[in-house]
Design an enzyme around this catalytic site. Structure first.
Site, PDB file in Angstrom:
ATOM      1  N   HIS A 228       0.898  -1.153   0.000  1.00 21.63           N
ATOM      2  CA  HIS A 228       0.000   0.000   0.000  1.00 21.63           C
ATOM      3  C   HIS A 228       0.935   1.201   0.000  1.00 21.63           C
ATOM      4  O   HIS A 228       1.719   1.376   0.924  1.00 21.63           O
ATOM      5  CB  HIS A 228      -0.882  -0.080   1.233  1.00 21.63           C
ATOM      6  CG  HIS A 228      -1.292   1.234   1.802  1.00 21.63           C
ATOM      7  ND1 HIS A 228      -1.838   2.239   1.041  1.00 21.63           N
ATOM      8  CD2 HIS A 228      -1.247   1.722   3.062  1.00 21.63           C
ATOM      9  CE1 HIS A 228      -2.102   3.277   1.824  1.00 21.63           C
ATOM     10  NE2 HIS A 228      -1.753   3.003   3.047  1.00 21.63           N
ATOM     11  N   TYR A 259      -6.280   8.557   0.004  1.00 24.15           N
ATOM     12  CA  TYR A 259      -6.631   9.384   1.143  1.00 24.15           C
ATOM     13  C   TYR A 259      -5.559  10.429   1.350  1.00 24.15           C
ATOM     14  O   TYR A 259      -4.408  10.244   0.953  1.00 24.15           O
ATOM     15  CB  TYR A 259      -6.815   8.549   2.419  1.00 24.15           C
ATOM     16  CG  TYR A 259      -5.558   7.855   2.900  1.00 24.15           C
ATOM     17  CD1 TYR A 259      -5.333   6.520   2.602  1.00 24.15           C
ATOM     18  CD2 TYR A 259      -4.591   8.537   3.648  1.00 24.15           C
ATOM     19  CE1 TYR A 259      -4.181   5.883   3.026  1.00 24.15           C
ATOM     20  CE2 TYR A 259      -3.436   7.906   4.072  1.00 24.15           C
ATOM     21  CZ  TYR A 259      -3.243   6.578   3.756  1.00 24.15           C
ATOM     22  OH  TYR A 259      -2.097   5.947   4.164  1.00 24.15           O
ATOM     23  N   TRP A 360      -6.540  -4.713  10.941  1.00 26.17           N
ATOM     24  CA  TRP A 360      -6.087  -3.331  10.751  1.00 26.17           C
ATOM     25  C   TRP A 360      -6.027  -2.621  12.105  1.00 26.17           C
ATOM     26  O   TRP A 360      -6.692  -3.009  13.070  1.00 26.17           O
ATOM     27  CB  TRP A 360      -7.051  -2.587   9.813  1.00 26.17           C
ATOM     28  CG  TRP A 360      -7.131  -3.150   8.445  1.00 26.17           C
ATOM     29  CD1 TRP A 360      -7.527  -4.399   8.086  1.00 26.17           C
ATOM     30  CD2 TRP A 360      -6.822  -2.481   7.207  1.00 26.17           C
ATOM     31  NE1 TRP A 360      -7.479  -4.551   6.717  1.00 26.17           N
ATOM     32  CE2 TRP A 360      -7.054  -3.384   6.161  1.00 26.17           C
ATOM     33  CE3 TRP A 360      -6.379  -1.180   6.905  1.00 26.17           C
ATOM     34  CZ2 TRP A 360      -6.839  -3.049   4.817  1.00 26.17           C
ATOM     35  CZ3 TRP A 360      -6.183  -0.858   5.564  1.00 26.17           C
ATOM     36  CH2 TRP A 360      -6.414  -1.784   4.541  1.00 26.17           C
ATOM     37  N   VAL A 361      -5.272  -1.547  12.147  1.00 28.30           N
ATOM     38  CA  VAL A 361      -5.162  -0.766  13.378  1.00 28.30           C
ATOM     39  C   VAL A 361      -6.543  -0.396  13.900  1.00 28.30           C
ATOM     40  O   VAL A 361      -6.772  -0.366  15.117  1.00 28.30           O
ATOM     41  CB  VAL A 361      -4.309   0.502  13.125  1.00 28.30           C
ATOM     42  CG1 VAL A 361      -4.549   1.556  14.183  1.00 28.30           C
ATOM     43  CG2 VAL A 361      -2.835   0.133  13.079  1.00 28.30           C
ATOM     44  N   TYR A 537     -34.375 -30.298  11.964  1.00 32.30           N
ATOM     45  CA  TYR A 537     -33.784 -28.981  11.722  1.00 32.30           C
ATOM     46  C   TYR A 537     -33.541 -28.353  13.089  1.00 32.30           C
ATOM     47  O   TYR A 537     -34.452 -28.293  13.915  1.00 32.30           O
ATOM     48  CB  TYR A 537     -34.723 -28.094  10.899  1.00 32.30           C
ATOM     49  CG  TYR A 537     -34.352 -26.631  10.967  1.00 32.30           C
ATOM     50  CD1 TYR A 537     -35.067 -25.739  11.776  1.00 32.30           C
ATOM     51  CD2 TYR A 537     -33.234 -26.149  10.275  1.00 32.30           C
ATOM     52  CE1 TYR A 537     -34.695 -24.413  11.856  1.00 32.30           C
ATOM     53  CE2 TYR A 537     -32.863 -24.820  10.361  1.00 32.30           C
ATOM     54  CZ  TYR A 537     -33.588 -23.958  11.160  1.00 32.30           C
ATOM     55  OH  TYR A 537     -33.223 -22.638  11.263  1.00 32.30           O
ATOM     56  N   ASP A 550     -27.377 -22.853  12.071  1.00 38.49           N
ATOM     57  CA  ASP A 550     -28.603 -23.652  12.042  1.00 38.49           C
ATOM     58  C   ASP A 550     -28.421 -24.667  10.930  1.00 38.49           C
ATOM     59  O   ASP A 550     -27.808 -24.365   9.900  1.00 38.49           O
ATOM     60  CB  ASP A 550     -29.846 -22.778  11.829  1.00 38.49           C
ATOM     61  CG  ASP A 550     -29.970 -22.241  10.430  1.00 38.49           C
ATOM     62  OD1 ASP A 550     -31.085 -22.058   9.939  1.00 38.49           O
ATOM     63  OD2 ASP A 550     -28.902 -21.967   9.822  1.00 38.49           O
ATOM     64  N   THR A 552     -29.399 -29.074   9.545  1.00 39.35           N
ATOM     65  CA  THR A 552     -30.300 -30.233   9.556  1.00 39.35           C
ATOM     66  C   THR A 552     -29.495 -31.473   9.898  1.00 39.35           C
ATOM     67  O   THR A 552     -28.368 -31.628   9.440  1.00 39.35           O
ATOM     68  CB  THR A 552     -30.909 -30.422   8.164  1.00 39.35           C
ATOM     69  OG1 THR A 552     -31.409 -29.180   7.701  1.00 39.35           O
ATOM     70  CG2 THR A 552     -32.022 -31.430   8.204  1.00 39.35           C
ATOM     71  N   GLY A 567     -23.157 -24.228   2.738  1.00 31.98           N
ATOM     72  CA  GLY A 567     -21.743 -24.211   2.380  1.00 31.98           C
ATOM     73  C   GLY A 567     -20.980 -23.050   2.986  1.00 31.98           C
ATOM     74  O   GLY A 567     -19.810 -23.196   3.345  1.00 31.98           O
ATOM     75  N   GLU A 652     -35.094 -33.328  -0.620  1.00 31.30           N
ATOM     76  CA  GLU A 652     -33.688 -33.222  -0.978  1.00 31.30           C
ATOM     77  C   GLU A 652     -33.285 -34.635  -1.372  1.00 31.30           C
ATOM     78  O   GLU A 652     -33.561 -35.587  -0.628  1.00 31.30           O
ATOM     79  CB  GLU A 652     -32.837 -32.755   0.212  1.00 31.30           C
ATOM     80  CG  GLU A 652     -33.058 -31.298   0.585  1.00 31.30           C
ATOM     81  CD  GLU A 652     -32.290 -30.865   1.833  1.00 31.30           C
ATOM     82  OE1 GLU A 652     -32.366 -29.676   2.180  1.00 31.30           O
ATOM     83  OE2 GLU A 652     -31.621 -31.712   2.474  1.00 31.30           O
TER      84      GLU A 652
END
Lengths: 842, 249, 277
Positions: A228, A259, A360-361, A537, A550, A552, A567, A652
Site C-alpha cells: 500500500h 486518502y 487493521w489498526v 432442523y 442452524d 439439519t 456451504g 432433498e
C-alpha cells in the site's frame, strides 16, 4: 544482553508478535485472569517493524459490515481510554454520481449500526472543513465527525506494560520463533533463538509473517503481504500553526482510492489504486537488511504516477506549491485475505494454535479483547463468525486463491461493492455434477464456498412471458445489478408446478460411533434422540444462547448422524462439532461434502415427478414430512429427505457425486410432462424462504440475537444438556428484548418516480423517521430483503423493539437516502405465504 | 550558463551487506535506489546556479535501464535534460570516464561540469579528475562551497584547520561533497513534469576493464563483543570509570 | 619493485601508506612543500621512475594520485588494504564492503585505506620537494575556521554523536552538554542532517566526516553501514541504545542499554561529580 525476565521453560500461552494485535491480546488475556503469558517478537520494541509501525493510523468507523463496525467502535473506545485517540473528523468525498449514491449507502449503514453523528455535505460545506480542497472536483462528501487518528504504537506499549505490571506477562523482544512443536495435532511448545517454551496455546499475531509461522506448525493462515503506497509531503503552509498532529479532517478520495491526511506539518497521501503488488511471507527482509523496516519497502515511483495527478487535482492549493516537497515515500506492507476479513480463532488444523492476523489498526484492540474472550469463554461478546479462520475450504487456503482474490479485492478497498457482487478471479474450482446441464441451460453462475451455483437460468426467460405482470421488474440499475426478473418467474413456476435445485454446496459430514448421539445432542438445541430416519432442523447455540449456526441432522442409525449445513459456514460448523467430540474418542467425524451431491425437488407436482421415478412409497402417509430414507430411482440408491427450505412439498435427493448427472437427467425427464423447471439460488436462498419467513444464518441468526427473539423457541426445551441450554432457558423465561418480524413494502416510489427495491441492511425507522432501538441498544435494520412473487410484495425481515412488533404496525425503511413505508406482516415465524404450511405437509 | 552533472544510481543499504550468490554484487531485492549522496548535492547546486543566472542543467548517467529513475529524480530537482548511457554491466572508473567524456563532448560548449567526489558504492575518487583531463579542463575536488560569477568559479574545500579556496576560470570541472547544500525535496508538480520529459538514451559498449572486479567480500565483523557497562542511568558510574581508564577525562 | 610513497606528514594515514608501500618493495618517500596544486604535484610524481606509487588515503592523497593516473593513463585503486601481485583488495562503501580486483597495468597506483592496517613505526627518509606549479590550478587562499573555539569533528579526541533516537533538534542539548564536558565535538548521523536537526558539518559517515577519536559515543544510532564507515576509525566506541540488538553493538567496545534521554544526562552528572571530588 541482560534480560528483564528469566527465560520461561513453560507458559500458559505464548503470543507471537508485538504489533497492535499481539499487545492488545496480551493485555486482554491478563484482564481475563490469564497469567504466565509470554509475548515474543523477532524485532525490537517499541516498534518491531511490522505494519503497525508505519500504519496511517486513522479510523473511520462506518463500514457496511456490522461485525467490523462493532470491532472498530470497541477499538475506538479502548484507544480513547488510553488517551491515544485524537479526533479529527473524516470526509469521504465523491467525484461521481455513482459514488454519491454509495455515500447514501454509507449513511444508511451508519444509522443501522448506531452511528448517528454523520451527515452528507455539499462541496462548499466540505471546503469549509477542509479549506485546501478543490471543491469543483467533488460532488459532495460523507462526513463522520468521530473519525480520528490513534497512536497505535503507544497503545500497544501501554497495553503490554499494563499486563507486565500485573505480573501476568513476560516480554522478549529480538527473539525469533524457529519452530512450533505439534503432537497429535495439538500444540506442545515453541522453539526460539533464545530457547524453548512448553505450552499448549500459541497465538499468531504476526501480521505479514503469519503464514510463515503457521506453517511451522502445519497450519494455514491464508493471507498475503501486499503493498500500500504512501508518501509524505511538506512542509505545508496551511499546517504551519497546527499544534499537535492533526487539526483538519482526513479526506478519503473514494473514487481514486486514495486518502490525504494531515500529519503535523506535513500531508500524508496514501493509495490503494496502484496495481496489486503482492509479496511472499517467506521473503520479507529482516530488520537488519531493510533500510527502514521490514514492512517499509522501497517506493516504486512508476506505480504512483496517476495518484500524483489525482492528488494534485483534489488538493492543488497544497501540492502545486513547489516548496512542498516529497519527504518520505514507501511501499508499505500490509496483510490481505481472500475475502477481505480478518483471520481469527483457533486454526482447524492444530488445536491450541490460534490466529489473530490480517487485522487493521482500526480493529486491533477490539480484536484483542474479542479473541481473548474467545480463548477464555469459548466465545466473544462481539460476533466474530465472519472472521473465523475455520471458514476456509482447502482450495481457499491455497497460495493461488489467496493471491488472486487479494489482488482483486485490493483495488476495491474504497470501492463501491454491490451486496451481491461476485468475484471474478479463480472461479470454476468446484463444479457440481450437474454443471454441464446447467451451462446448457444458460445458468447465471454465482459462487458460494467455491462452488459454482446457478443463481437463475437464462433459458427460463420464456417464463417471463408466461407469468407476465406477476413478475416484478426493477427499474433502477443498482437494484437490478447481479439480479434478474427471471428469479421471480422461476419462483412462480415452482409454486405452480415444480422445480429442481442444485444444492451441491451443502457441507455434509457424518458423526459416527458410540458417542455420536452424545455429540450431536450436546451441540444441537433440539432433541436428537429420535427414531432412525428422522430429520431434525435445529439451531446450534453458543453458551450465551445465541446462534452459532442452524442446520439439519438426519439420523441414519444409532451410531450415525448426518449433518447437512449451508456451504458458507460449513467448515466452521464442522470444527464446532469436532471440538465437541467426546474426549474418550468414542465418536468420529467424516467430511462427506465431496462424496455426496444434493438435488432439491419442490413444488405441488414434486410427488408426481418422484412417484414416476421410483417404486418406493412416496405418498404423504408413506413418506412423512421430516423423515428420510433410501429409495431406488433407476439404478441409483438415493437418500431422500422430505424437508423444504422453500416451503413446498418436496425432497432433498442425495446421491454419490459421480451419479449426480444421471440423477439430474432422470428427474428432468420425469419432470417434463409436469412442467418442471430448473430454478436457481435466487429462489432457494431468497424468494422461496422469505415468503415462508424462514430465517437464515448470518442474516437473521447470529450471535447478537437469541432463539426467543428469533421466534424459534418452538416446543419444549429438551432434557439432555446442550451448549447454551441454561441461557436458552433463561431467555424463555423472559420477555424478548427484540422480536424478529417480517415486513412488506407498501410503496416503492422514490422521489423521482422510480420504483426502488431494498437489498438488505437498511435501517428500519419509526413512522416519524426515528431510529428504532431495543433495550440493549441494538438498532433495527433489514436482515434480509427480497421479492415475494407469490404474494406480490417485496419482503423484509428485521428485529424490532417489542413495542413496534405488532402485525399491521406502519414503519419506514431508509434506502439510499429516501424513506419507504413498510408494514409488519408477521411478528413470529408464521409465514406470509401458506401460513398453515399446507404445501409442505401435503 | 550550461552545466552538465554526472550522477550514479546506487542502492540504499541497511545495516547489513548481503551479496548475491555469485559474489558480484549486493543483493538488492529488498533495497531501494537513489542518486549517490555527493552527486545529489551536485544536481541541487547546478539547479540553484541556473535558477539564479539562467541557463540549462543537463544530467548524465552511465548505468542500467533502471538508472532512468535517477535521471528523473534529477529532473524533479530541476535539471532540464537527461542523457542516459545504457549498460547493464559494471564499468571501472577509467572506462566510465572515457564514456562520459565522449557524451559530454556532444554537449560542448559548456560552462561547468559537476561530479560527486566519489560514488557511495565503488568509492574510486577519480572519475571527475579523469574526465577533466579527457576534456582538457581544470578540476577542483571535494567542494563544500561553490560560487560562479563572471566566467569564474570560486571553490572551497574543507581541509584540516579550515578551508582552502581555489579560483578557476570556466569552463571547469568540479567534484562536490555532501554538505555543499541541503538538496530540496521535489514537489509533486516537479515530479510530474520530470516524468513527462524524454530521456536521450544511448547504448554503450563496455571496454575491457583495467581495474577488473573479481569478486566482492563482506568483511568479517571485528568479532566485537561489547562490554556491557550497565542498563539505564545506573550505568553512568561505570561509564565514567571507563572514560577515566581511557584517559579521555 | 621500486616503490614511491607520497607522504603528507608523520600522521597515521601517511604511516599506513608507508607500511603498504614497504610490503611491495624498496620504498622511497617524497613530501611536497609549498602551495597545494594537485596537477603540478602529480606531474612531478608522474615524471619519476617507479613500479608502484602509493599515497595516503586522505583527500589530498586520493586527489593527487588520481591526477597521476589520469596523466599516465594508468588504472588507480583507491583505499587498498592488501596487494597480492596484480590483485588488490580495496574498500567499497566506505569500508563496509571489500572488492578483490585485478590491476591490468605494469605500473601500479594505490592509496592505502585509512585505519585498515597497522601504520609503519616511523617514516623512512623523506625527500622534500617544492615543485614547479606552472599554470596548474592551486590553492588561492586559506580560510581559518569560524568555529568559535569549538573543537573540529575531524580533530576531536572525543565525539558524542546522536542519531534517530535523539528524536529532535532540541534533544541534542544533552549531547552538546556531554561533548562540552569531555571537550569533544558533537556528531550526528545522516538521518539527523536529513531531518534538519543538525548541520551537515556535524555529520559523521561515509559522505560526512570520517572521524578517528579516542572515544566515539554513539547515542540512539542504529549502526547503518554508511555511518559505520565514518566512525570505524575510532579507537573505542561506546554505544547507547534502547534496542539491545541494534547493529551498532556489533561494532562497539562498550554498551549501555536504555533510553539515551536518561543515560546521557546521568553520565554528565557523574562527570561533574567526579570532577568535584
Amino acid at each position: 544482553m541482560p534480560e528483564a525476565y528469566q527465560w520461561p521453560t513453560s507458559a500458559r500461552a505464548v503470543v507471537i508478535g508485538a504489533g497492535i494485535v499481539g499487545n492488545s491480546l496480551a493485555y486482554h488475556l491478563a484482564q481475563l485472569g490469564w497469567s504466565d503469558l509470554v509475548l515474543i517478537d523477532k524485532g525490537p520494541l517499541p516498534n518491531p517493524g511490522g505494519s503497525t509501525g508505519h500504519a496511517s493510523n486513522f479510523i473511520f468507523p462506518v463500514d457496511h459490515s456490522k461485525e467490523m463496525t462493532q470491532l472498530t467502535l470497541e477499538s475506538v473506545r479502548q484507544y480513547r481510554d488510553a488517551g491515544v485517540f485524537t479526533e479529527s473528523g473524516g470526509i469521504e468525498v465523491a467525484r461521481t454520481e455513482e459514488r454519491m449514491q454509495e455515500l447514501q449507502r454509507r449513511m444508511s449503514s451508519a444509522r443501522a449500526w448506531g452511528i448517528d453523528d454523520v451527515s452528507l455535505l455539499t462541496p462548499a460545506q466540505v471546503k469549509e472543513l477542509v479549506p485546501y480542497i478543490e471543491e469543483s472536483v467533488i460532488l459532495g462528501g460523507f462526513y463522520s465527525p468521530s473519525v480520528g487518528i490513534v497512536d497505535s504504537l503507544r497503545f500497544g506499549t501501554i497495553a503490554r506494560e499494563r499486563a507486565q505490571e500485573q505480573g501476568a506477562l513476560a516480554v522478549f523482544a529480538n527473539t525469533e520463533v524457529l519452530g512450533i512443536d505439534v503432537a497429535n495435532r495439538r500444540v506442545e511448545g515453541i522453539r526460539t533463538t533464545r530457547g524453548d517454551i512448553e505450552t499448549d496455546t500459541v497465538v499468531v499475531c504476526c501480521g505479514v509473517w503469519s503464514p510463515k509461522i503457521a506453517r511451522m506448525a502445519g497450519a494455514s493462515i491464508p493471507l498475503t503481504p501486499a503493498v500500500h503506497q504512501m508518501i509524505d509531503v511538506g512542509p505545508v503552509p496551511h499546517f504551519r500553526d497546527t499544534k499537535g498532529v492533526i487539526e483538519f479532517p482526513i479526506v478519503r478520495d473514494m473514487d481514486t482510492n486514495m486518502y490525504e491526511r494531515q500529519d503535523g506539518s506535513g500531508l500524508e497521501i496514501g493509495s490503494y489504486a496502484h496495481r496489486p503488488i503482492l509479496h511472499d511471507p517467506e521473503e520479507i527482509p529482516s530488520n537488519e537488511e531493510a533500510a527502514l523496516s521490514p514492512t517499509e519497502l522501497p517506493f516504486t515511483e512508476k506505480d504512483f504516477q496517476q495518484q500524483m495527478e489525482d492528488a494534485l487535482e483534489l488538493i492543488p492549493e497544497v501540492l502545486n506549491d513547489e516548496s512542498v516537497g516529497i519527504k518520505y515515500a514507501i511501499n508499505g506492507l500490509l496483510s490481505l485475505t481472500p475475502d477481505g476479513l480478518p483471520l481469527l480463532g483457533e486454526t482447524p488444523e492444530v488445536k491450541g494454535l490460534w490466529s489473530a492476523a490480517a487485522v487493521w489498526v482500526k480493529e486491533g484492540p477490539g480484536v484483542g479483547k474479542a479473541v481473548a474472550e474467545w480463548m477464555t469463554h469459548g466465545e466473544s461478546e462481539i460476533d466474530l463468525q465472519s472472521s473465523d479462520i475455520a471458514r476456509f475450504y482447502e482450495h481457499q487456503k491455497s497460495r493461488k486463491h489467496v493471491r488472486s482474490r487479494a489482488a482483486e479485492g485490493f483495488n476495491k478497498t474504497y470501492g463501491i461493492v454491490h451486496p451481491a457482487e461476485q468475484w471474478e478471479s479463480n472461479r470454476n474450482v468446484r463444479l457440481s455434477p450437474f454443471h454441464a446441464r446447467e451451462r446448457e441451460l444458460g445458468a447465471a453462475f454465482f459462487e458460494a464456498a467455491g462452488w459454482e451455483r446457478p443463481q437463475w437460468y437464462e433459458s427460463n426467460a420464456k417464463l417471463l412471458d408466461e407469468f407476465g405482470d406477476r413478475v416484478t421488474r426493477r427499474e433502477a440499475e443498482w437494484d437490478a445489478r447481479w439480479w434478474s426478473p427471471i428469479v421471480n418467474a422461476e419462483h412462480l413456476a415452482m409454486r405452480e408446478r415444480a422445480a429442481i435445485f442444485d444444492l451441491s454446496a451443502f457441507c455434509i459430514f457424518d458423526v459416527t460411533g458410540p458417542g455420536a448421539l452424545e455429540t450431536v445432542q450436546t451441540v444441537s438445541m433440539r432433541q436428537m434422540g429420535v427414531a432412525d430416519g428422522k430429520v431434525v432442523y435445529t439451531p446450534v447455540l453458543s453458551q450465551r444462547g445465541t446462534f452459532k449456526s442452524d442446520l439439519t441432522v438426519m439420523k441414519l442409525g444409532d451410531e450415525r448422524f448426518r449433518v447437512v449445513t449451508g456451504g458458507a459456514h460449513g467448515m466452521a460448523d464442522l470444527k464446532w462439532y469436532a471440538d465437541h467430540l467426546p474426549a474418550d474418542g468414542s465418536a468420529q467425524i467424516t467430511d462427506l461434502t465431496s462424496a455426496w451431491t444434493t438435488l432439491g425437488l419442490w413444488g405441488p407436482r414434486a410427488r408426481d415427478v418422484l412417484a414416476a421415478l421410483t417404486n418406493d412409497d412416496v405418498s404423504h402417509e408413506g413418506f412423512p414430512f421430516a423423515t428420510c430414507r433410501t429409495i431406488e430411482i433407476d439404478s441409483l440408491r438415493v437418500l431422500a429427505s422430505r424437508i423444504s427450505y422453500v416451503g413446498e412439498l418436496g425432497w432433498e435427493l442425495y446421491v454419490p457425486i459421480e451419479q449426480g448427472a444421471r440423477l439430474w437427467d432422470l428427474v428432468w425427464e420425469a419432470g417434463e410432462p409436469h412442467g418442471l423447471v430448473p430454478a436457481g439460488i435466487g429462489v432457494y436462498g431468497t424468494t422461496g424462504r422469505l415468503e415462508k419467513c424462514y430465517r437464515a444464518f448470518a442474516f437473521e441468526l447470529d450471535a447478537d440475537y437469541d432463539v426467543v427473539e428469533a421466534g424459534m423457541a418452538w416446543g419444549r426445551v429438551k432434557t439432555p444438556d446442550f451448549v447454551g441450554k441454561s441461557a436458552h432457558v433463561t431467555h424463555r423465561g423472559q420477555d424478548p428484548v427484540a422480536v424478529l418480524c417480517t415486513l412488506t413494502v407498501d410503496d416503492h416510489s422514490s422521489r423521482d418516480g422510480t420504483k426502488r427495491y431494498m437489498l438488505g441492511r437498511e435501517p428500519v425507522l419509526s413512522k416519524r423517521g426515528e431510529s428504532l432501538l431495543d433495550a440493549h441498544g441494538r438498532r433495527s435494520y433489514v436482515t434480509s430483503a427480497g421479492a415475494g412473487p407469490s404474494i406480490g410484495k417485496h419482503i423484509l425481515m428485521s428485529y424490532l423493539p417489542p413495542e413496534n412488533a405488532n402485525v399491521g404496525e406502519e414503519l419506514l425503511v431508509e434506502y439510499l437516502g429516501e424513506r419507504y413505508p413498510v408494514t409488519v406482516a408477521t411478528n413470529d415465524s408464521t409465514p406470509v405465504f401458506d401460513p398453515e404450511n399446507a404445501r409442505v405437509r401435503s | 550558463m550550461k552545466i552538465v552533472v554526472a550522477v550514479k544510481r546506487v542502492p540504499i543499504t541497511g545495516g547489513k551487506m548481503v551479496l548475491t550468490d555469485d559474489e558480484q554484487a549486493i543483493q538488492t531485492r529488498h533495497l531501494g535506489f537513489t542518486i549517490s549522496p555527493h552527486e545529489e548535492c551536485g544536481v541541487e547546486e547546478a539547479v540553484r546556479i541556473v535558477e539564479a543566472q539562467g541557463g540549462e542543467v543537463v544530467v548524465l548517467t552511465l548505468g542500467p535501464a533502471e538508472a532512468e529513475e535517477q535521471l528523473r529524480e534529477s529532473m524533479a530537482l530541476g535539471a532540464d535534460r537527461a542523457i542516459h548511457l545504457v549498460s547493464d554491466e559494471e564499468w571501472d572508473a577509467q572506462a566510465t570516464a572515457g564514456a562520459l567524456v565522449e557524451a559530454i563532448r556532444s554537449e560542448e560548449p559548456l560552462d561547468l561540469l559537476v561530479f560527486g567526489n566519489e560514488s557511495a558504492d565503488a568509492g574510486n575518487y577519480q572519475v571527475g579528475i579523469r574526465v577533466a583531463y579527457g576534456l582538457g579542463l581544470p578540476v577542483v575536488t571535494g567542494l563544500k562551497g561553490l560560487a560562479v560569477a563572471d566566467g569564474r568559479a570560486r571553490c572551497e574545500q574543507e581541509v584540516p584547520g579550515g578551508r582552502d579556496v581555489y579560483d578557476v576560470p570556466l569552463p571547469a570541472v568540479v567534484t562536490v561533497k555532501e554538505g555543499l547544500n541541503l538538496p530540496r525535496y521535489p514537489s509533486v508538480p516537479a515530479k510530474l513534469r520530470a516524468n513527462r520529459k524524454a530521456v536521450d538514451a544511448r547504448a554503450v559498449e563496455r571496454p575491457a576493464p583495467t581495474l577488473e572486479k573479481l569478486r566482492l567480500v563482506v568483511p568479517e565483523g571485528q568479532g566485537k563483543q561489547a562490554e556491557i557497562l550497565g542498563n539505564g542511568p545506573d550505568a553512568a558510574p561505570a561509564v565514567v570509570d571507563m572514560m577515566q581508564k581511557l584517559g579521555v577525562v | 619493485m621500486n616503490v614511491l610513497v607520497l607522504v603528507e606528514d608523520d600522521g597515521d594515514l601517511s604511516l599506513q601508506a608507508v607500511a603498504l608501500a614497504q610490503t611491495l618493495g624498496t620504498t622511497t618517500a617524497v613530501r611536497f612543500d609549498g602551495t597545494y596544486a594537485p596537477a603540478a604535484w602529480a606531474r612531478d610524481l608522474a615524471g619519476r621512475g617507479w613500479d608502484a606509487l602509493v599515497g595516503p588515503g586522505s583527500d589530498r592523497g586520493n586527489e593527487v594520485l588520481a591526477h597521476v593516473a589520469a596523466q599516465l593513463d594508468l588504472p588507480f585503486a583507491a583505499n587498498v588494504i592488501e596487494v597480492r601481485g596484480d590483485e588488490v583488495t580495496r574498500q567499497r562503501w566506505g569500508g563496509t564492503l571489500l572488492e578483490e580486483a585485478r590491476v591490468h597495468a605494469e605500473r601500479k597506483v594505490f592509496t592505502s585505506a585509512p585505519f585498515a592496517f597497522a601504520p609503519a613505526a616511523e617514516l623512512p627518509h623523506v625527500e622534500s620537494v617544492t615543485p614547479e606549479l606552472g599554470d596548474a590550478v592551486r590553492v588561492a587562499e586559506h580560510l581559518a575556521p569560524d568555529t568559535g573555539g569549538k573543537v573540529s569533528l575531524a580533530d576531536a579526541k572525543v565525539v558524542v554523536s546522536g542519531g534517530r533516537g535523539v528524536a529532535s533538534s532540541e534533544g541534542f542539548a544533552i549531547i552538546e552538554e556531554l561533548a562540552a564536558l569531555l571537550e569533544g565535538a558533537v556528531g550526528c548521523s545522516r538521518v539527523v542532517t536529513s531531518a534538519g536537526w543538525r548541520p551537515h558539518t556535524d555529520q559523521v559517515g561515509q559522505t560526512g566526516t570520517k572521524v578517528s577519536p579516542d572515544l566515539y559515543i554513539a547515542c540512539g544510532i542504529s549502526g547503518a553501514t554508511q555511518h559505520i564507515a565514518g566512525c570505524k576509525g575510532a579507537k573505542k566506541l561506546l554505544a547507547i541504545n534502547a534496542d539491545p540488538e541494534a547493529t551498532i553493538f556489533a561494532h562497539a567496545d562498550y554498551a549501555v542499554i536504555g533510553d539515551l534521554h536518561e543515560i546521557v544526562p546521568a553520565i554528565s552528572a557523574e562527570l561533574r561529580k567526579a570532577r568535584r571530588t
